[in-house]
Enzyme design. Structure first.
Site, PDB file in Angstrom:
ATOM      1  CE  LYS A 118     -10.259   7.418   1.130  1.00 41.14           C
ATOM      2  NZ  LYS A 118      -9.134   7.478   1.822  1.00 41.14           N
TER       3      LYS A 118
ATOM      4  CB  SER B 293      -6.403   7.785   6.761  1.00 46.02           C
ATOM      5  OG  SER B 293      -7.626   7.911   6.304  1.00 46.02           O
TER       6      SER B 293
ATOM      7  CG  ASP C 269      -7.661   4.790  -0.278  1.00 42.80           C
ATOM      8  OD1 ASP C 269      -7.144   4.587   0.873  1.00 42.80           O
ATOM      9  OD2 ASP C 269      -8.587   5.748  -0.407  1.00 42.80           O
TER      10      ASP C 269
ATOM     11  CE1 TYR D 220      -2.132  18.252  -0.423  1.00 39.91           C
ATOM     12  CE2 TYR D 220      -3.379  16.136   0.361  1.00 39.91           C
ATOM     13  CZ  TYR D 220      -2.255  17.183   0.061  1.00 39.91           C
ATOM     14  OH  TYR D 220      -1.049  16.290   0.205  1.00 39.91           O
TER      15      TYR D 220
ATOM     16  CB  CYS E   9      -2.930   2.697   9.252  1.00 38.56           C
ATOM     17  SG  CYS E   9      -3.044   3.840  10.633  1.00 38.56           S
TER      18      CYS E   9
ATOM     19  NE  ARG F 256      -9.226  11.664   4.547  1.00 34.48           N
ATOM     20  CZ  ARG F 256      -9.568  11.332   5.638  1.00 34.48           C
ATOM     21  NH1 ARG F 256     -10.701  11.926   6.262  1.00 34.48           N
ATOM     22  NH2 ARG F 256      -8.606  10.539   6.311  1.00 34.48           N
TER      23      ARG F 256
ATOM     24  CG  HIS G  52     -10.741   3.535   4.219  1.00 34.23           C
ATOM     25  ND1 HIS G  52     -10.224   3.936   5.187  1.00 34.23           N
ATOM     26  CD2 HIS G  52      -9.522   3.861   3.150  1.00 34.23           C
ATOM     27  CE1 HIS G  52      -9.031   4.802   4.851  1.00 34.23           C
ATOM     28  NE2 HIS G  52      -8.979   4.694   3.713  1.00 34.23           N
TER      29      HIS G  52
ATOM     30  CG  ASN H  46       3.948   1.007   2.458  1.00 36.21           C
ATOM     31  OD1 ASN H  46       5.267   1.024   2.263  1.00 36.21           O
ATOM     32  ND2 ASN H  46       3.440   2.150   2.577  1.00 36.21           N
TER      33      ASN H  46
ATOM     34  NE  ARG I 190      -1.971  11.258   1.359  1.00 30.74           N
ATOM     35  CZ  ARG I 190      -2.672  10.228   1.865  1.00 30.74           C
ATOM     36  NH1 ARG I 190      -2.808   9.236   1.062  1.00 30.74           N
ATOM     37  NH2 ARG I 190      -3.092  10.056   3.074  1.00 30.74           N
TER      38      ARG I 190
HETATM   39  P1  GTP Z   1      -4.048   6.369   3.229  1.00 26.75           P
HETATM   40  O1  GTP Z   1      -3.654   6.356   1.797  1.00 26.75           O
HETATM   41  O2  GTP Z   1      -3.988   7.712   3.974  1.00 26.75           O
HETATM   42  O3  GTP Z   1      -5.409   5.669   3.176  1.00 26.75           O
HETATM   43  O4  GTP Z   1      -2.992   5.356   3.840  1.00 26.75           O
HETATM   44  P2  GTP Z   1      -2.554   3.666   3.647  1.00 26.75           P
HETATM   45  O5  GTP Z   1      -3.277   3.126   4.420  1.00 26.75           O
HETATM   46  O6  GTP Z   1      -2.643   3.328   2.134  1.00 26.75           O
HETATM   47  O7  GTP Z   1      -1.115   3.805   4.296  1.00 26.75           O
HETATM   48  P3  GTP Z   1       0.528   3.752   3.626  1.00 26.75           P
HETATM   49  O8  GTP Z   1       0.781   2.559   3.038  1.00 26.75           O
HETATM   50  O9  GTP Z   1       0.499   4.866   2.478  1.00 26.75           O
HETATM   51  O10 GTP Z   1       1.225   3.770   4.913  1.00 26.75           O
HETATM   52  C1  GTP Z   1       1.546   5.017   5.743  1.00 26.75           C
HETATM   53  C2  GTP Z   1       2.533   5.297   6.354  1.00 26.75           C
HETATM   54  O11 GTP Z   1       2.984   3.978   7.339  1.00 26.75           O
HETATM   55  C3  GTP Z   1       4.091   5.315   5.685  1.00 26.75           C
HETATM   56  O12 GTP Z   1       4.868   6.214   6.265  1.00 26.75           O
HETATM   57  C4  GTP Z   1       4.704   3.801   5.752  1.00 26.75           C
HETATM   58  O13 GTP Z   1       5.882   3.791   5.359  1.00 26.75           O
HETATM   59  C5  GTP Z   1       4.338   3.570   7.073  1.00 26.75           C
HETATM   60  N1  GTP Z   1       3.965   2.028   7.216  1.00 26.75           N
HETATM   61  C6  GTP Z   1       3.352   1.306   6.142  1.00 26.75           C
HETATM   62  N2  GTP Z   1       3.351  -0.331   6.299  1.00 26.75           N
HETATM   63  C7  GTP Z   1       4.213  -0.088   7.655  1.00 26.75           C
HETATM   64  C8  GTP Z   1       4.828  -1.406   8.103  1.00 26.75           C
HETATM   65  O14 GTP Z   1       4.648  -2.644   7.951  1.00 26.75           O
HETATM   66  N3  GTP Z   1       5.573  -1.125   9.196  1.00 26.75           N
HETATM   67  C9  GTP Z   1       5.952   0.025   9.665  1.00 26.75           C
HETATM   68  N4  GTP Z   1       6.652   0.422  10.601  1.00 26.75           N
HETATM   69  N5  GTP Z   1       5.302   1.286   8.936  1.00 26.75           N
HETATM   70  C10 GTP Z   1       4.638   1.041   7.794  1.00 26.75           C
HETATM   71  C1  SPV Z   2      -7.072   8.995   3.231  1.00 27.51           C
HETATM   72  O1  SPV Z   2      -6.863   9.982   3.911  1.00 27.51           O
HETATM   73  O2  SPV Z   2      -7.537   7.572   3.741  1.00 27.51           O
HETATM   74  C2  SPV Z   2      -6.359   9.000   1.910  1.00 27.51           C
HETATM   75  C3  SPV Z   2      -6.221  10.183   1.342  1.00 27.51           C
HETATM   76  O3  SPV Z   2      -6.496   7.877   1.053  1.00 27.51           O
HETATM   77  S1  SPV Z   2      -7.607  11.229   0.743  1.00 27.51           S
HETATM   78  O4  SPV Z   2      -7.796  10.827  -0.711  1.00 27.51           O
HETATM   79  O5  SPV Z   2      -7.553  12.490   0.976  1.00 27.51           O
HETATM   80  O6  SPV Z   2      -8.766  10.760   1.732  1.00 27.51           O
HETATM   81 MN    MN Z   3      -7.263   5.942   2.388  1.00 29.55          MN
END
Ligand code: GTP
Ligand code: SPV
Ligand code: MN
Length: 617
Positions: free
Chosen positions: A228, A270, A295, A219, A272, A77, A248, A276, A387
């Site tokens: 978003k 994002s 999300d 993207y 964070c 983004r 979010h 997971n 992604r």
């Molecule tokens: P967006 O799609 O961008 O909104 O991201 P998200 O908030 O869904 O984050 P996501 O779950 O994809 O995690 C992003 C990164 O953080 C990945 O590389 C994960 O491996 C890492 N991560 C997620 N949960 C944990 C955790 O509990 N501990 C650690 N150390 N890393 C984590």
């Molecule tokens: C974020 O950046 O919080 C995402 C990926 O979930 S995107 O769809 O590119 O905004």
């Molecule tokens: Mn997001």
């Protein structure tokens, strides 16, 4: 002009007129009204394979799946090119880029003039939310990117069913998108067309007619406009006016060994940890977790006075690097088929690979930039913001109620972020106001999900910094006002979590992922009025023996650090939050300033802790 699927199956005059107007402006070579069928999806994927955009992955290893590599300038983004165009600059607030709507419209009309020459214009009718939900909203995206069409089919309900629901008189949110790369007669197309000059990319939201204009990027959130742009920025404007919330947040259901269900929503910035946590496998025996969304959550007050959350999307657009059978087995299973992978490594066996996938890297592959890649070459194979796009229905942990039109009643809301120091593993707010304060003060080290320097602390209130369509001070007020609209006892409890605390020598102090279930268990116990907590100046922390640590090998010193109160660190934190609050001026609700002053006062008093005693608020 040739047309494919040229007969629009709609009598909606407004839609027909808008499409006609955009065709005149953008001058595409063809028009395609998307019906949303599998045949259409397959045909578009095939078209992209023929054109060199898609690589079909091995049919046995990764059935129905494709790899795509974006242009190196177009990997995330673009927050500095994202605008909120409200008539008054003040209404966009200090956290958004503002531009005058009249001037921006003029500028965009110039950019869009003839921008689809040589390309097909696709009309994508889509719905955010189950079609029979009171919160369902209809959008129509016009795009010149078949990549956007196939991703939108995974991420949202789309096609004929949506036009049927729209009917002749229905209202829709118009979302115009172009990759900004017209083709001259005879000009050869490239695998990922876009406008490489970042200063010409524009992601624009008009607050009066609630329309979206996106130019120059293909993207993610820049281009899949239901996500978003509509479901957060535009929806936040509608939500404020209509008394609901567009957030979010992930939504999950945790079931205790006794069979009691707890619905939780969590807002982390994002990259964070939302995806997971949303589909995590608890390591604690007897506990099960089901995913409702990873999300975005649309949240409304139910007739019974409780908050109900609904996921408006139908797919996951998740971060690939780090996704492994150890960290997120449910995501691994979800992307086993019918998925699109953007900017990961292509293996010679026709499958994909990324960093920390939990399987050995291929001896030789092709990296996200299409270059030959070997494990020792010194470069990352996948882009850090690579992604996967995958259907939510394929997630083994999907909750049976994930498409419930009413949503699910929330017991708790979590905030969080990447904080290597100061912020404890978990902290419960004293009250609704204190919880809103914690959300407003949220911050995180920045990540690769947006084009900017990664790894610096920035305040990201409610994880909505890049996604709130209006003045963030008014947004806080909207959240505070909720406590006056219902019985406080029915409001979800608010917690702040931090899985990302590091030791002085840079180790993660907390194992994270499935082990986060230990924290969620304590949260459920708190909801039940049981879990033991210590009252501290910053909130209610778990008592030393309150977290279930059975079977987890973690040193007493590490655990103590995770749960300790760092008074000096928090004094700095409070000062930094106060500095950030300055930006919000008069629109900062007085309640939040009071919370900040109270926090500062409590930090300056000797912290008195009722160690080991359950503290009931
Ligand atoms: P967006 O799609 O961008 O909104 O991201 P998200 O908030 O869904 O984050 P996501 O779950 O994809 O995690 C992003 C990164 O953080 C990945 O590389 C994960 O491996 C890492 N991560 C997620 N949960 C944990 C955790 O509990 N501990 C650690 N150390 N890393 C984590
Ligand atoms: C974020 O950046 O919080 C995402 C990926 O979930 S995107 O769809 O590119 O905004
Ligand atoms: Mn997001």
């Amino acid at each position: 002009m040739t047309t494919i699927n040229s007969t629009p199956v709609t009598a909606n005059r407004k839609l027909l007129n808008w499409v006609e107007e955009i065709v005149q402006l953008c001058q595409p070579a063809a028009v395609h009204w998307c019906d949303g069928t599998q045949q259409e999806y397959d045909a578009l994927c095939e078209l992209m394979v023929k054109g060199g955009t898609f690589t079909r992955l091995d049919g046995k290893l990764r059935p129905g799946s494709f790899l795509v590599r974006s242009h190196a300038s177009d990997v995330a983004r673009v927050e500095n090119r994202t605008y909120i165009c409200s008539p008054n600059k003040d209404d966009a607030g200090p956290t958004n880029n503002w531009a005058d709507p009249v001037e921006m419209r003029k500028k965009l009309k110039e950019l869009f003039k003839g921008c689809m020459k040589g390309r097909t214009l696709y009309v994508i009718p889509f719905a955010m939310g189950p079609l029979d939900s009171p919160l369902c909203r209809i959008g129509v995206e016009i795009t010149d990117s078949p990549y956007v069409v196939v991703n939108m089919r995974i991420m949202a309900r789309m096609g004929r069913v949506v036009l049927d629901k729209l009917g002749a008189k229905g209202e829709f949110i118009s979302c115009l998108h172009s990759v900004g790369a017209p083709l001259q007669p005879g000009q050869q197309d490239v695998p990922w067309p876009c406008e490489p000059d970042v200063s010409r990319k524009h992601i624009v939201h008009f607050t009066e007619d609630l329309s979206i204009w996106s130019y120059g990027s293909g993207y993610g959130g820049n281009a899949l406009l239901g996500k978003k742009c509509l479901a957060l920025r535009i929806a936040s404007l509608m939500a404020r006016k209509e008394g609901w919330f567009a957030e979010h947040m992930l939504v999950l259901c945790l079931t205790s060994p006794q069979g009691k269900k707890y619905y939780l929503a969590a807002a982390f910035p994002s990259a964070c940890g939302k995806t997971n946590l949303a589909m995590m496998q608890p390591t604690l025996p007897g506990w099960t977790l089901r995913c409702l969304g990873d999300d975005i959550a649309w949240i409304r007050l139910g007739a019974d006075g409780r908050l109900y959350a609904m996921n408006p999307e139908t797919g996951f657009f998740g971060v690939a690097p780090g996704t492994s059978n150890k960290t997120n087995p449910n995501a691994v299973a979800t992307v086993a088929r019918n998925s699109i992978f953007t900017n990961v490594v292509l293996r010679s066996d026709g499958d994909v690979w990324w960093e920390d996938m939990g399987v050995p890297p291929p001896e030789k592959g092709m990296d996200w930039e299409g270059r030959e890649w070997t494990p020792g070459c010194g470069r990352k194979g996948a882009h850090p913001n690579a992604r996967f796009t995958a259907p939510a229905a394929q997630c083994p942990a999907i909750d049976p109620d994930w498409e419930n039109p009413q949503g699910v009643p929330l017991s708790a809301i979590l905030f969080g972020g990447r904080r290597p120091s100061t912020i404890p593993l978990v902290n419960e707010a004293f009250s609704w106001e204190h919880g809103v304060f914690l959300g407003s003060a949220a911050g995180s080290e920045t990540t690769s999900a947006a084009l900017h320097q990664a790894g610096v602390l920035r305040r990201d209130p409610f994880a909505m910094l890049p996604f709130c369509g209006y003045h963030i001070g008014d947004y806080f007020a909207h959240w505070l006002a909720l406590a006056r609209r219902t019985d406080r006892a029915k409001l979800p409890r608010i917690f702040f979590v931090n899985w990302f605390r590091k030791s002085a020598d840079g180790r993660w102090l907390w194992p994270g992922f499935g082990e986060n279930s230990r924290v969620l268990k304590w949260i459920c116990e708190r909801i039940e009025g049981a879990g033991k907590a210590v009252r501290t100046p910053i909130g209610l922390l778990p008592a030393p023996d309150a977290l279930d640590m059975k079977g987890l090998d973690i040193s007493g010193a590490d655990l103590a650090e995770l749960l300790s109160l760092d008074v000096e660190g928090w004094k700095k934190e409070a000062a930094d939050v106060g500095g950030n609050y300055q930006k919000f001026g008069e629109r900062l609700p007085a309640e939040l300033n009071k919370e900040l002053q109270d926090l500062k006062a409590r930090l300056n008093e000797e912290p008195t802790m009722d160690l080991g005693k359950a503290s009931v608020r």
